[in-house]
Design a protein around this motif. Structure first.
Motif, PDB file in Angstrom:
ATOM      1  N   LYS A  35      -4.446 -40.819  20.003  1.00 48.19           N
ATOM      2  CA  LYS A  35      -4.860 -42.134  19.491  1.00 48.19           C
ATOM      3  C   LYS A  35      -5.333 -43.030  20.638  1.00 48.19           C
ATOM      4  CE  LYS A  35      -3.553 -43.168  15.699  1.00 48.19           C
ATOM      5  NZ  LYS A  35      -2.895 -43.424  14.404  1.00 48.19           N
ATOM      6  N   MET A  36      -4.647 -42.963  21.766  1.00 52.03           N
ATOM      7  CA  MET A  36      -5.068 -43.730  22.943  1.00 52.03           C
ATOM      8  C   MET A  36      -6.469 -43.306  23.382  1.00 52.03           C
ATOM      9  SD  MET A  36      -1.430 -43.586  25.021  1.00 52.03           S
ATOM     10  CE  MET A  36      -2.158 -44.051  26.610  1.00 52.03           C
ATOM     11  N   GLN A  37      -6.722 -41.996  23.370  1.00 52.26           N
ATOM     12  CA  GLN A  37      -8.030 -41.482  23.763  1.00 52.26           C
ATOM     13  C   GLN A  37      -9.119 -41.913  22.784  1.00 52.26           C
ATOM     14  OE1 GLN A  37      -8.570 -39.439  26.689  1.00 52.26           O
ATOM     15  NE2 GLN A  37      -6.558 -40.359  27.003  1.00 52.26           N
ATOM     16  N   LYS A  38      -8.813 -41.802  21.513  1.00 50.18           N
ATOM     17  CA  LYS A  38      -9.806 -42.103  20.477  1.00 50.18           C
ATOM     18  C   LYS A  38     -10.201 -43.572  20.480  1.00 50.18           C
ATOM     19  CE  LYS A  38     -10.538 -41.670  15.484  1.00 50.18           C
ATOM     20  NZ  LYS A  38      -9.940 -41.243  14.185  1.00 50.18           N
ATOM     21  N   LYS A  39      -9.191 -44.458  20.661  1.00 52.45           N
ATOM     22  CA  LYS A  39      -9.455 -45.893  20.599  1.00 52.45           C
ATOM     23  C   LYS A  39      -9.734 -46.504  21.968  1.00 52.45           C
ATOM     24  CE  LYS A  39      -6.924 -46.805  16.340  1.00 52.45           C
ATOM     25  NZ  LYS A  39      -5.933 -47.671  15.668  1.00 52.45           N
ATOM     26  N   GLY A  40      -9.506 -45.719  23.033  1.00 52.25           N
ATOM     27  CA  GLY A  40      -9.727 -46.243  24.382  1.00 52.25           C
ATOM     28  C   GLY A  40      -8.773 -47.356  24.738  1.00 52.25           C
ATOM     29  N   VAL A  41      -7.497 -47.199  24.346  1.00 57.85           N
ATOM     30  CA  VAL A  41      -6.502 -48.245  24.604  1.00 57.85           C
ATOM     31  C   VAL A  41      -5.307 -47.671  25.361  1.00 57.85           C
ATOM     32  CG1 VAL A  41      -7.153 -49.558  22.550  1.00 57.85           C
ATOM     33  CG2 VAL A  41      -5.347 -47.829  22.375  1.00 57.85           C
ATOM     34  N   GLY A  42      -4.455 -48.562  25.874  1.00 53.40           N
ATOM     35  CA  GLY A  42      -3.233 -48.149  26.538  1.00 53.40           C
ATOM     36  C   GLY A  42      -2.096 -47.987  25.549  1.00 53.40           C
ATOM     37  N   PHE A  43      -0.967 -47.503  26.029  1.00 54.58           N
ATOM     38  CA  PHE A  43       0.195 -47.249  25.171  1.00 54.58           C
ATOM     39  C   PHE A  43       0.615 -48.501  24.412  1.00 54.58           C
ATOM     40  CE2 PHE A  43       4.764 -47.295  24.398  1.00 54.58           C
ATOM     41  CZ  PHE A  43       4.968 -46.083  23.768  1.00 54.58           C
ATOM     42  N   ASP A  44       0.639 -49.638  25.099  1.00 51.89           N
ATOM     43  CA  ASP A  44       1.120 -50.878  24.480  1.00 51.89           C
ATOM     44  C   ASP A  44       0.209 -51.397  23.375  1.00 51.89           C
ATOM     45  OD1 ASP A  44       3.341 -50.909  26.122  1.00 51.89           O
ATOM     46  OD2 ASP A  44       2.287 -52.008  27.712  1.00 51.89           O
ATOM     47  N   GLU A  45      -1.004 -50.845  23.291  1.00 49.16           N
ATOM     48  CA  GLU A  45      -1.942 -51.265  22.249  1.00 49.16           C
ATOM     49  C   GLU A  45      -1.977 -50.302  21.067  1.00 49.16           C
ATOM     50  OE1 GLU A  45      -5.699 -53.191  24.138  1.00 49.16           O
ATOM     51  OE2 GLU A  45      -4.923 -51.741  25.595  1.00 49.16           O
ATOM     52  N   VAL A  46      -1.115 -49.263  21.115  1.00 55.42           N
ATOM     53  CA  VAL A  46      -0.977 -48.352  19.972  1.00 55.42           C
ATOM     54  C   VAL A  46       0.212 -48.844  19.159  1.00 55.42           C
ATOM     55  CG1 VAL A  46      -0.533 -45.979  19.216  1.00 55.42           C
ATOM     56  CG2 VAL A  46      -1.913 -46.396  21.264  1.00 55.42           C
ATOM     57  N   TYR A  47      -0.051 -49.357  17.980  1.00 61.75           N
ATOM     58  CA  TYR A  47       1.007 -50.012  17.216  1.00 61.75           C
ATOM     59  C   TYR A  47       1.725 -49.087  16.240  1.00 61.75           C
ATOM     60  CZ  TYR A  47      -1.139 -54.102  19.248  1.00 61.75           C
ATOM     61  OH  TYR A  47      -1.636 -55.000  20.157  1.00 61.75           O
ATOM     62  N   ASP A  48       1.052 -48.023  15.814  1.00 62.85           N
ATOM     63  CA  ASP A  48       1.714 -47.106  14.873  1.00 62.85           C
ATOM     64  C   ASP A  48       2.316 -45.913  15.630  1.00 62.85           C
ATOM     65  OD1 ASP A  48      -0.843 -46.305  15.508  1.00 62.85           O
ATOM     66  OD2 ASP A  48      -1.155 -45.223  13.642  1.00 62.85           O
ATOM     67  N   VAL A  49       3.371 -46.190  16.403  1.00 60.36           N
ATOM     68  CA  VAL A  49       4.015 -45.126  17.178  1.00 60.36           C
ATOM     69  C   VAL A  49       5.216 -44.542  16.438  1.00 60.36           C
ATOM     70  CG1 VAL A  49       3.257 -45.991  19.417  1.00 60.36           C
ATOM     71  CG2 VAL A  49       5.444 -46.770  18.473  1.00 60.36           C
TER      72      VAL A  49
END
Length: 271
Positions: free
Chosen positions: A247-261
């Protein structure tokens, strides 16, 4: 060795007949003798690997006595310790066919796992006249991946890429989602080690806060299901390291920006 053998019998006691137990005991004695001088990369007796594969077949995939015996014998044709005819005479034609199928899959050696993945997945399915062949092979690969740290780095990388491109997708296709997730995580541990350790560390650091959030999230759902009279089971769990990384790769975001963990699973028991 005795503890492992007893553990295997305990695992499959509700899935096997008395005749199965005799066959399992016979196979244990045979492979113990055949592999007496062989060790795993970690220095353990090789027969430990065979027993552990058999336990995965029973405990994590739900297979029965025939598969347990085939799992114990799964390398014997490849290693030229038993022939197809010998296995057929000593055990059964079905077990012989399964072990032969496992030997054929083991002989496959994709040179470019990424490009040839779909071809080899189809080839594995074609070679497997009995579905148990694929299931035992998945158990074998899972046990190998769990023990991979003792292997040389080049072997770790090769097996991890194979696991990611070949075996995890096969597990997914067969509906073995927990197995598929563990295979993906274990493969990532060696193909993208730095990212794997980072996500694992962050998950551990947020465990208390995340578990509290999951409990609070589930409470109103549990209350409403109970109020409506449903017989249900509800569980919350963190998403896998690999799925978070994807999900981080797909959205180009860091861990803290992945909300559905985390994920919530509700199982309704219908009468």
């Amino acid at each position: 060795m005795l503890n492992r053998y007893r553990g295997l019998l305990r695992s499959c006691r509700n899935r096997v007949t008395r005749d199965d137990v005799k066959q399992i005991s016979k196979a244990i004695k045979e492979v113990t003798k055949l592999y007496a001088d062989r060790r795993t990369a970690a220095g353990n007796p090789y027969v430990y690997h065979l027993i552990d594969v058999a336990r995965i077949c029973v405990e994590e995939i739900g297979l029965g006595g025939t598969s347990v015996v085939a799992a114990l014998l799964h390398d014997t044709i490849t290693d030229k310790l038993l022939s197809l005819t010998e296995i057929e005479k000593r055990y059964s034609p079905t077990i012989a066919v399964i072990v032969e199928g496992l030997s054929k899959i083991t002989s496959l050696d994709p040179k470019d796992t990424n490009k040839q993945a779909e071809h080899f997945r189809e080839l594995i399915l074609t070679l497997s006249t009995d579905a148990r062949v694929i299931l035992i092979k998945l158990a074998d690969r899972l046990e190998e991946m769990r023990s991979l740290s003792a292997m040389p780095s080049d072997i770790r990388l090769k097996l991890s890429w194979e696991t990611y491109h070949l075996y995890a997708p096969l597990a997914h296709r067969l509906g073995l989602y927990r197995l598929k997730s563990e295979l993906e995580d274990l493969a990532m541990k060696y193909t993208n080690g730095e990212e794997y350790r980072m996500i694992l560390r962050k998950l551990k650091n947020t465990t208390t806060r995340r578990n509290k959030f999951i409990r609070e999230f589930m409470l109103p759902i549990e209350g409403e299901l109970s109020r409506r009279g449903f017989d249900f089971e509800i569980k919350g769990r963190p998403k896998t390291v690999f799925s978070i990384w994807k999900k981080m790769q797909k959205k180009g975001v860091g861990f803290d920006e992945v909300y559905d963990v985390f994920a919530i699973r509700v199982v309704l028991k219908l009468s």
